[in-house]
Design an enzyme around this catalytic site. Structure first.
Site, PDB file in Angstrom:
ATOM      1  N   GLU A 266     -35.300 -12.828  -3.219  1.00 48.48           N
ATOM      2  CA  GLU A 266     -35.039 -11.428  -3.501  1.00 48.48           C
ATOM      3  C   GLU A 266     -33.727 -10.920  -2.894  1.00 48.48           C
ATOM      4  OE1 GLU A 266     -39.640  -9.866  -4.076  1.00 48.48           O
ATOM      5  OE2 GLU A 266     -38.474  -9.129  -2.369  1.00 48.48           O
TER       6      GLU A 266
ATOM      7  N   GLU B  48     -44.003 -14.698  -6.656  1.00 53.57           N
ATOM      8  CA  GLU B  48     -44.801 -13.720  -5.916  1.00 53.57           C
ATOM      9  C   GLU B  48     -45.458 -12.766  -6.896  1.00 53.57           C
ATOM     10  OE1 GLU B  48     -42.951 -11.475  -2.772  1.00 53.57           O
ATOM     11  OE2 GLU B  48     -41.822 -13.219  -2.049  1.00 53.57           O
TER      12      GLU B  48
END
Length: 465
Positions: A168, A352
């Site tokens: 991320e 995720e």
């Protein structure tokens, strides 16, 4: 609950994810150096409950117990992150032998249980010594990251089954360097573009370095959020387009060879000849993290330095984080990526997906979390729908195995399939753990009514590490 039970393709990877700072603890053990998160959490007022990751889930000493939980769950893969300051205490120089030895033991323990190790090299815990020299604002950090990747792969390349360079990078750039709500706490807004470029440059350099050491696939994990326009004016649509470019395209277009999209603050001066080619080094997979869509409209405050307002989406149930629960957003995201990038898009792993709720133990010591089961059921059905519609999705990793240190929220948010009492470190599998276990066993999304008793798993004693 829909009666239809979608079956996933043979070979689909079922896993769970964690990250080093959020679970390991042992922040000063065996030569580990300080990270930006150590510094950030020890500053007053940066974490809502005043906590730190100094102990977290004590995974560094209890990894054998946690591997037993993974084995009881029946996952085929475990995504963990390597703590850069555990390998290089000051971000440079030779590897710390004790740091490499810990991940050596972890990887071997996973393989002994038939679980594929999936290693993320950077999940936000930059060595503080590198931050002191500019962090990701400095071009040097990209080269130090490639050196670090070489050290880790030199020890683990023969056993790690999937490498992920960065986790991320949009969130790390925007929260850590743009808004200052995450470590290292800088507030540069759009002047944080060098962080974008140097993270991506570090990714590309690391891909090149890894290729010399491993034949395992290499990926990057990005956070994505479908953008919902709240308003019907041209200004609202322009604002939504600007946010989509910033959140969803800024860290994807360059990796797939399209260069940078137009975003506020993009500074071409930091881009040197050859950088975009380095960033676009071919990858074998794209990690996709999805939690929720984002509502956007044109800014209403003339003093807003951003070209958009982020506003709550009405009409959705929310998690304890206040995030809207929208499984259709995951289908929208996956099919949108295929539409936007076509043949450039590599196979996808959902690296995720999960939710926080206020989970507690009942009088019998059990932890029932029906909201999480419903969340996972809906999102897995959305993944199956995307696969049927032609998107090449190869796996799904639940965030997270354990309740953990949730960054600026400290220990106030619980995402785990396993409840953790942070005072005693006692692990208690929740009903979502047994639901996910049963689903993995059948290869299909199971009805929520058929749950095995919570806690039904053999756990090995804690290992001193």
């Amino acid at each position: 609950m829909p009666a239809f039970m979608p079956h996933f393709p043979a070979g689909f990877t079922w896993g769970v994810s964690t990250s080093a700072y959020q679970i390991e603890g042992a922040t000063s053990d065996n030569g580990r150096g300080p990270s930006i998160w150590d510094s950030f959490t020890h500053s007053r007022g940066t974490v809502v409950d005043g906590s730190t990751g100094d102990i977290a889930c004590d995974h560094y000493h209890r990894y054998a117990e946690d591997v037993a939980l993974l084995a009881g769950l029946g996952v085929g893969a475990y995504r963990f992150s390597v703590a850069w300051p555990r390998i290089q205490p000051d971000g440079t120089g030779p590897a710390n032998p004790a740091g490499l030895a810990f991940y050596d033991r972890l990887v071997d323990s996973l393989l002994e249980r038939g679980i594929d190790p999936v290693a993320t090299l950077f999940h936000w815990d930059l060595p503080q010594a590198l931050e002191d020299r500019g962090g990701w604002l400095a071009r040097e950090t990209a080269h130090r990251f490639a050196d670090y990747a070489t050290l880790v792969a030199g020890r683990l390349a023969d056993r790690v089954k999937l490498w992920i360079t960065l986790n991320e990078p949009f969130v790390h750039m925007s929260y850590g360097y743009g808004l200052g709500v995450h470590a290292p706490g800088r507030q540069r807004l759009f002047d944080a573009f060098p962080v974008t470029h140097h993270q991506l440059l570090g990714h590309g350099l690391a891909v090149t370095a890894l290729r010399t050491l491993t034949s395992s696939p290499i990926a990057i994990t990005n956070d994505y959020s479908p953008v919902r326009v709240l308003g019907d004016t041209d200004a609202d649509r322009l604002a939504a387009g600007a946010y989509h470019a910033l959140h969803n395209r800024l860290f994807t277009d360059p990796i797939l060879g399209l260069g940078y999209p137009e975003v506020p603050g993009a500074d071409a001066a930091v881009i040197q000849p050859g950088d975009l080619d380095t960033i676009a080094a071919p990858i074998d997979a794209l990690g996709v993290n999805y939690y929720n869509p984002t509502g956007v409209r044109a800014p209403t405050d003339p003093g807003n330095p951003l070209p958009f307002d982020l506003v709550p989406l009405p009409g959705y149930p929310t998690t304890s984080f206040g995030w809207p629960v929208d499984p259709d957003g995951l289908w929208e995201l996956l099919t949108g990526l295929r539409h936007e990038y076509g043949d450039r898009l590599p196979p996808i792993h959902i690296t995720e997906g999960g939710c926080s709720y206020d989970d507690t133990l009942d009088a019998d010591g059990h932890c029932h979390d029906p909201e999480r089961i419903a969340y996972l059921d809906g999102h897995l059905r959305a993944v199956h729908r995307a696969i049927v519609d032609g998107v090449d999705v190869r796996g799904y990793f639940v965030w997270s195995l354990l309740d953990n240190f949730e960054w600026a929220e400290g220990y106030t948010k619980r995402f785990g399939l396993v409840h953790v009492d942070f005072a005693t470190q006692r692990r208690t599998p929740k009903t979502s753990y047994t639901w996910y276990r049963d689903m993995i066993n059948t290869g299909a999304v199971a009805p929520t009514g058929a749950l095995a008793p919570t806690g039904a798993v053999d756990v090995a004693p804690a290992d001193a590490g």
